[in-house]
Motif scaffolding. Structure first.
Motif, mmCIF file in Angstrom:
data_model
loop_
_atom_site.group_PDB
_atom_site.id
_atom_site.type_symbol
_atom_site.label_atom_id
_atom_site.label_comp_id
_atom_site.label_asym_id
_atom_site.label_seq_id
_atom_site.Cartn_x
_atom_site.Cartn_y
_atom_site.Cartn_z
ATOM 1 N N TRP A 8 -48.198 -3.346 -8.618
ATOM 2 C CA TRP A 8 -48.549 -3.546 -10.022
ATOM 3 C C TRP A 8 -47.356 -4.033 -10.835
ATOM 4 C CZ3 TRP A 8 -51.905 1.456 -10.437
ATOM 5 C CH2 TRP A 8 -53.237 1.140 -10.126
ATOM 6 N N LEU A 9 -46.152 -3.618 -10.474
ATOM 7 C CA LEU A 9 -44.961 -4.080 -11.175
ATOM 8 C C LEU A 9 -44.734 -5.571 -10.920
ATOM 9 C CD1 LEU A 9 -42.468 -3.065 -12.864
ATOM 10 C CD2 LEU A 9 -41.262 -3.012 -10.687
ATOM 11 N N ARG A 10 -44.885 -5.985 -9.683
ATOM 12 C CA ARG A 10 -44.580 -7.360 -9.290
ATOM 13 C C ARG A 10 -45.723 -8.336 -9.525
ATOM 14 N NH1 ARG A 10 -41.966 -6.528 -3.425
ATOM 15 N NH2 ARG A 10 -42.855 -8.611 -3.208
ATOM 16 N N CYS A 11 -46.909 -7.837 -9.738
ATOM 17 C CA CYS A 11 -48.080 -8.704 -9.933
ATOM 18 C C CYS A 11 -48.722 -8.368 -11.280
ATOM 19 C CB CYS A 11 -49.062 -8.526 -8.781
ATOM 20 S SG CYS A 11 -48.338 -8.972 -7.185
ATOM 21 N N PRO A 12 -48.158 -8.893 -12.367
ATOM 22 C CA PRO A 12 -48.647 -8.530 -13.699
ATOM 23 C C PRO A 12 -50.108 -8.889 -13.925
ATOM 24 C CG PRO A 12 -47.126 -10.386 -13.820
ATOM 25 C CD PRO A 12 -47.070 -9.869 -12.416
ATOM 26 N N ASP A 13 -50.622 -9.857 -13.193
ATOM 27 C CA ASP A 13 -52.033 -10.217 -13.346
ATOM 28 C C ASP A 13 -52.942 -9.084 -12.893
ATOM 29 O OD1 ASP A 13 -50.966 -10.707 -10.803
ATOM 30 O OD2 ASP A 13 -52.279 -12.401 -10.397
ATOM 31 N N PHE A 14 -52.627 -8.435 -11.794
ATOM 32 C CA PHE A 14 -53.436 -7.305 -11.318
ATOM 33 C C PHE A 14 -53.270 -6.082 -12.223
ATOM 34 C CE2 PHE A 14 -53.929 -9.815 -7.522
ATOM 35 C CZ PHE A 14 -55.188 -9.463 -7.065
ATOM 36 N N LEU A 15 -52.068 -5.868 -12.741
ATOM 37 C CA LEU A 15 -51.868 -4.761 -13.673
ATOM 38 C C LEU A 15 -52.654 -5.016 -14.961
ATOM 39 C CD1 LEU A 15 -50.602 -2.115 -14.592
ATOM 40 C CD2 LEU A 15 -48.533 -3.410 -15.202
ATOM 41 N N ALA A 16 -52.631 -6.250 -15.446
ATOM 42 C CA ALA A 16 -53.394 -6.604 -16.648
ATOM 43 C C ALA A 16 -54.888 -6.370 -16.411
ATOM 44 C CB ALA A 16 -53.126 -8.056 -17.035
ATOM 45 N N HIS A 17 -55.362 -6.709 -15.219
ATOM 46 C CA HIS A 17 -56.771 -6.469 -14.866
ATOM 47 C C HIS A 17 -57.100 -4.979 -14.987
ATOM 48 C CE1 HIS A 17 -60.474 -6.381 -12.501
ATOM 49 N NE2 HIS A 17 -59.896 -5.475 -11.742
ATOM 50 N N GLU A 18 -56.227 -4.130 -14.483
ATOM 51 C CA GLU A 18 -56.455 -2.681 -14.539
ATOM 52 C C GLU A 18 -56.428 -2.176 -15.978
ATOM 53 O OE1 GLU A 18 -57.569 -1.083 -12.073
ATOM 54 O OE2 GLU A 18 -57.161 -2.608 -10.570
ATOM 55 N N THR A 57 -54.403 -14.627 -12.487
ATOM 56 C CA THR A 57 -54.099 -14.771 -13.915
ATOM 57 C C THR A 57 -55.223 -15.462 -14.673
ATOM 58 O OG1 THR A 57 -51.739 -14.802 -13.436
ATOM 59 C CG2 THR A 57 -52.415 -15.642 -15.582
ATOM 60 N N GLU A 58 -55.785 -16.534 -14.110
ATOM 61 C CA GLU A 58 -56.848 -17.261 -14.805
ATOM 62 C C GLU A 58 -58.069 -16.360 -15.026
ATOM 63 O OE1 GLU A 58 -59.618 -21.099 -13.883
ATOM 64 O OE2 GLU A 58 -57.468 -21.295 -13.440
ATOM 65 N N GLU A 59 -58.454 -15.624 -13.995
ATOM 66 C CA GLU A 59 -59.591 -14.692 -14.105
ATOM 67 C C GLU A 59 -59.331 -13.630 -15.165
ATOM 68 O OE1 GLU A 59 -61.020 -10.790 -11.685
ATOM 69 O OE2 GLU A 59 -60.456 -12.511 -10.445
ATOM 70 N N VAL A 60 -58.126 -13.085 -15.180
ATOM 71 C CA VAL A 60 -57.786 -12.021 -16.128
ATOM 72 C C VAL A 60 -57.756 -12.567 -17.554
ATOM 73 C CG1 VAL A 60 -55.991 -10.362 -16.801
ATOM 74 C CG2 VAL A 60 -56.568 -10.661 -14.397
ATOM 75 N N THR A 61 -57.261 -13.782 -17.714
ATOM 76 C CA THR A 61 -57.238 -14.394 -19.043
ATOM 77 C C THR A 61 -58.651 -14.549 -19.585
ATOM 78 O OG1 THR A 61 -55.184 -15.562 -18.502
ATOM 79 C CG2 THR A 61 -56.466 -16.403 -20.366
ATOM 80 N N LEU A 62 -59.565 -15.042 -18.761
ATOM 81 C CA LEU A 62 -60.964 -15.185 -19.183
ATOM 82 C C LEU A 62 -61.577 -13.828 -19.521
ATOM 83 C CD1 LEU A 62 -62.219 -17.896 -16.672
ATOM 84 C CD2 LEU A 62 -61.844 -18.163 -19.133
#
Length: 188
Positions: A6-16, A156-161
């Motif tokens: 989660w630290l290294r992959c901010p897109d997955f952390l943002a999803h959570e 990232t694109e999925e999380v942004t949407l």
């Protein structure tokens, strides 16, 4: 490894964190500002450091990095219940490690991004044990679908949407003003 993911992959952390807002476990405004800071601008390209998936999820051998920190007396590693086949390791930040982390933050202001990431991970209730984090990470289809030995993809694109849609449902503006958190508002 699960915290590191989660630290290294901010897109997955943002999803959570978006899930936390949807489940009303975190306040929308401050959490959406955190999400915007994680996935907006240059953050994903500068801070995303992909991990490979193995049998039990995201994994990378930590031995070299941990050995360096331990040799400098920045951390201590303790095995708990060594007689068990699944003995865990507990990691402790020592005073010299805290001093080094504080000095890095003073010398390199960009390091605050990692501090904020770690604080954001703390907002997720499952971030207390590897097993609970692993279970939550596997709930995301892109994560679950990755074959062993392959890199976990960028979402990232999925999380942004998703953030745009959630903001619209809540009557909030996307992207939110991320300067409010920088000025001391939002999550501590």
């Amino acid at each position: 490894m699960k915290l590191d993911f989660w630290l290294r992959c901010p897109d997955f952390l943002a999803h959570e964190l978006l899930t936390e807002v949807e489940q009303e476990r975190q306040p929308a405004g401050p959490t959406l500002r955190l999400v915007a800071g994680m996935i907006g601008g240059v953050a994903p390209s500068l801070h995303r450091y992909p991990m490979t998936k193995y049998l039990y999820g995201a994994y990378e051998r930590p031995d070299n990095a941990l050995a360096l920190l331990a040799s400098r007396k920045h951390i201590a590693v303790r095995r708990v219940n060594e007689s068990s086949s699944n003995a865990r390791r507990d990691y402790y930040l020592l005073p010299r490690g805290q001093e080094a982390a504080t000095a890095l933050q003073a010398d390199i202001p960009e390091m605050i991004w990692y501090v904020r990431q770690a604080q954001a991970i703390g907002l997720i209730p499952e971030a207390v044990t590897g097993g609970r984090m692993r279970q939550r990470q596997y709930e995301h289809e892109a994560y679950k679908a990755v074959a062993a030995g392959k890199l976990i993809p960028d979402i990232t694109e999925e999380v942004t949407l998703r953030a745009q849609e959630l903001s619209a449902r809540l009557g909030l503006t996307w992207p939110p003003d991320t300067q409010q958190d920088a000025a001391g508002g939002g999550h501590g």
